[in-house]
Scaffold this active site. Structure first.
Site, mmCIF file in Angstrom:
data_model
loop_
_atom_site.group_PDB
_atom_site.id
_atom_site.type_symbol
_atom_site.label_atom_id
_atom_site.label_comp_id
_atom_site.label_asym_id
_atom_site.label_seq_id
_atom_site.Cartn_x
_atom_site.Cartn_y
_atom_site.Cartn_z
ATOM 1 N N ASP A 59 -36.057 -40.122 -46.381
ATOM 2 C CA ASP A 59 -35.484 -40.703 -47.595
ATOM 3 C C ASP A 59 -36.585 -41.008 -48.608
ATOM 4 O O ASP A 59 -36.461 -40.700 -49.797
ATOM 5 C CB ASP A 59 -34.714 -41.983 -47.261
ATOM 6 N N GLY B 200 -30.330 -35.664 -40.767
ATOM 7 C CA GLY B 200 -30.110 -35.107 -39.442
ATOM 8 C C GLY B 200 -28.802 -35.566 -38.827
ATOM 9 O O GLY B 200 -28.194 -34.843 -38.026
ATOM 10 N N LYS C 210 -32.888 -46.476 -46.862
ATOM 11 C CA LYS C 210 -32.278 -45.415 -47.658
ATOM 12 C C LYS C 210 -31.979 -45.896 -49.082
ATOM 13 O O LYS C 210 -32.288 -45.216 -50.067
ATOM 14 C CB LYS C 210 -30.986 -44.938 -46.990
ATOM 15 N N GLY D 23 -33.648 -36.949 -37.344
ATOM 16 C CA GLY D 23 -33.735 -37.975 -36.312
ATOM 17 C C GLY D 23 -33.016 -37.636 -35.015
ATOM 18 O O GLY D 23 -33.626 -37.687 -33.936
ATOM 19 N N LYS E 62 -31.144 -34.654 -50.316
ATOM 20 C CA LYS E 62 -31.661 -35.085 -49.024
ATOM 21 C C LYS E 62 -30.565 -34.910 -47.983
ATOM 22 O O LYS E 62 -29.512 -35.549 -48.045
ATOM 23 C CB LYS E 62 -32.149 -36.536 -49.096
#
Length: 289
Positions: A185, A34, A244, A68, A31
């Site tokens: 996430d 951003g 997260k 984000g 993952k």
């Protein structure tokens, strides 16, 4: 920094060998946040180098990303003001279009291009492609924000089998075809479980989990699921880290053998965590199906 000592270099390569053997042909979901992408420096190039090396030695990486900061930047340029509820972006029709443009028009092609520059075949897609991530809306207050109900791994599994790296944007789709904004996430966690991944690695802009919030030297190298839950219950994991870490625990309890939280802004942190004994972040173990 690369050492000039040839003997130390050789020991580093030998140290990596059992990990290369252990995770050969295994799916590893990464993952990529951003926040990491927006940091100054060459983090995207280094990610691409690391992932290309993983693929070259027989591992099967899958990348999931959000975006984000990139969404916020585009929204600002379009005169839209973001708002959040419990860490989730309120997504009306206009904001959903911004999310779609930022993820599929900026972040996704940037990652695919970076991988291609390292000689790694990659294909960009989202959870809406081939109904990969079927989702439903969380609440009317959040608008077009969804949680994943079902993951249909067919398209990703076929790409992985063909030696191609899937780069997946965190968008889901309702049964009627409506696109939904999904927390990246949670998306990565659900996909890792569905794929039977050996590892899920969250690349963030923090070093990992700390035993004491204000003590950077209290990094927890390895933690069991119940220990991590205790950190949440005791208030030692707060704010934006809670979703997260909750996603990490969901993956661990869903059968992913090892879940890692590492600082993606550290050069080649992905390889350091994967291929060295010491690692660089926090590894969560102890979950079960």
């Amino acid at each position: 920094m690369i050492t000039s000592d040839p003997h130390l270099r050789a020991r580093t390569l030998v140290e990596a060998l059992p990990y290369i053997r252990r995770f050969h042909d295994e799916i590893i979901v990464i993952k990529y946040g951003g926040n990491v992408l927006s940091d100054a420096g060459s983090s995207l190039t280094e990610l691409a180098e690391d992932v290309a090396l993983m693929r070259s030695v027989g591992m099967r990486p899958v990348i999931v990303h959000g975006g984000g900061p990139q969404i916020d930047d585009l929204a600002d340029r379009l005169g839209l003001v973001p708002s959040f509820v419990d860490g989730l972006r309120v997504t009306d029709a206009a904001m959903l279009e911004v999310v779609r443009m930022a993820l599929l028009g900026t972040v996704n092609p940037a990652i695919v291009t970076a991988l291609g520059c390292q000689g790694a075949a990659a294909v960009g897609l989202s959870g809406a492609d081939s109904s990969l991530a079927m989702a439903s809306r969380i609440s009317t207050d959040l608008g077009f924000v969804g949680s994943i109900n079902r993951v249909q791994t067919g398209v990703v599994a076929e790409l992985v089998q063909a030696g191609v790296i899937p780069v997946v944007a965190s968008l889901g789709v309702e049964t009627g075809g409506q696109l939904l904004n999904v927390n990246a996430d949670s998306f990565a966690s659900a996909l890792a479980v569905a794929l039977g991944a050996a590892k899920l690695i969250f690349l963030t802009n923090i070093s990992g989990l700390l035993a004491e919030i204000d003590d950077s030297d209290s990094l927890i190298a390895q933690a069991a699921v119940d220990q991590v839950q205790g950190l949440i219950d005791n208030g030692k994991i707060r704010g934006g880290m809670i979703p997260k870490v909750t996603a990490a625990l969901d993956a661990s309890m869903g059968g992913v053998e090892r879940v890692h939280l590492i600082d993606g802004t550290v050069p080649h942190s992905l390889l350091l965590e994967l291929l060295t004994d010491e690692g660089v972040g926090t590894m969560i173990v102890g979950g079960s199906r």
